[in-house]
Scaffold this active site. Structure first.
Site, PDB file in Angstrom:
ATOM      1  CB  ALA A  91      -0.881  -0.009   1.236  1.00 57.13           C
ATOM      2  N   GLY A 116       0.973  -5.238   0.614  1.00 58.74           N
ATOM      3  CA  GLY A 116      -0.118  -5.358  -0.362  1.00 58.74           C
ATOM      4  C   GLY A 116       0.363  -5.890  -1.706  1.00 58.74           C
ATOM      5  CD  GLU A 121      -2.193  -8.103   2.030  1.00 62.97           C
ATOM      6  OE1 GLU A 121      -2.008  -6.885   1.834  1.00 62.97           O
ATOM      7  OE2 GLU A 121      -2.944  -8.543   2.912  1.00 62.97           O
ATOM      8  CD  GLU A 149       1.272  -5.922   5.260  1.00 62.57           C
ATOM      9  OE1 GLU A 149       2.080  -6.809   5.632  1.00 62.57           O
ATOM     10  OE2 GLU A 149       0.682  -5.968   4.166  1.00 62.57           O
TER      11      GLU A 149
END
Ligand code: CO8
Length: 258
Positions: free
Chosen positions: A65, A109, A112, A132
């Protein structure tokens, strides 16, 4: 359609999406996730495309992110906006097969996003991590769930609680990655795999994908039952007949996606 954060191309029945924010190691900001969702929608709707390949740069698939974009958000911001909306997860709900071609960092992310694809092909230099917790959040785009299902609890806990990075070899051994190839060959390999899949009947590979995905969501007896029902359904297609006739007649099948 031109995008600010992506490059797209279609070749040999394969749609290629390249994440293109090199200045931020392809960090997933709001614009990129929105554009990615749009590109996947367009490729899903294009009957000339049988498989979608997602890649980044040699240095980074994606570094997670966009921390700079989200660092000042409050609880009520992320709650109200429903941060991590459906657009983040769009590729996970694609009905066509998806392949992530990963080189360099697949972090947070980014890891992911790769895990949302059906197959991950990695260059030797690929690195996978969910760090994270080291910046005060937790994986929020399926990481705690998808990683645990794929590699098991012990390694998932290790990665998520310590934030440690897996090499491509470790990712292969743990089942996260399907193939590891020499640096620079990840995209060609993924495109070759995709073109091979795209030569088969689209509805048949979509049915096969649906059956495999069910293995993660249900118990064995129900999964086997669904597999059998889907197998029977393939007998309703023209392509099933064509595939078996072509084999018997010692010729290549000509599928019509019907
Ligand atoms: N966000 C924003 N910018 C980034 C990001 C990122 N995730 N990653 C890298 N960048 C930027 C850097 O700031 C730098 O920009 P600048 O040159 O302007 O300073 C540029 O990209 C290059 O990065 P580095 O200089 O750091 O490159 P290195 O090769 O030295 O390091 C790393 C590469 C190891 C990947 C390093 O960049 C890094 O650790 N990045 C952050 C990785 C990370 O922690 N990702 C997880 C983010 S959180 C997440 O994904 C899920 C959150 C879900 C919950 C959110 C709820 C609101």
């Amino acid at each position: 359609m031109t995008y600010q954060t992506l490059l797209t191309r279609v070749e040999n029945g394969v749609g290629l999406i390249t994440l293109n924010r090199p200045e931020a190691l392809n960090a997933l900001n709001e614009q990129l996730t929105r554009e990615l969702s749009h590109a996947v929608d367009a490729m899903e709707a294009d009957s000339g495309i049988g498989v979608i390949v997602l890649t980044g740069s040699d240095k980074a698939f994606a570094a997670g992110a966009d921390i700079k974009e989200i660092k000042d958000k409050t609880f009520i911001d992320v709650f109200s906006e429903q941060f991590i909306t459906a657009s983040w997860e769009r590729i996970a709900s694609a009905r066509k097969p998806t392949i992530a071609a990963v080189s360099g960092h697949a972090v947070g992310g980014g890891c992911e996003l790769a895990m949302m694809c059906d197959i991950i092909v990695a260059a030797e230099c690929a690195r996978f991590a969910l760090p994270e917790t080291t910046i005060g959040v937790i994986p929020g785009a399926g990481g705690t769930q998808r990683l645990t299902r794929v590699v098991g609890k012990a390694l998932a806990m290790d990665m998520i609680l310590t934030g440690r990075t897996l090499t491509s070899g470790e990712a292969r051994e743990s089942g996260l990655v399907a193939r590891v190839v020499p640096d620079g060959k990840h995209l060609d390999t993924a495109l070759e795999m995709a073109a091979r899949i795209a030569r088969s009947s689209q509805p048949i590979v979509m049915i096969a994908k649906e059956a495999v995905n069910k293995a993660y969501e249900t118990h064995l007896a129900e999964g086997i039952h669904l597999e059998r029902r889907l197998l029977y359904a393939t007998f309703a297609t023209e392509d099933r007949k064509e595939g078996m006739n072509a084999f018997s007649e010692k010729r290549k099948p000509s599928f019509r996606n019907r």
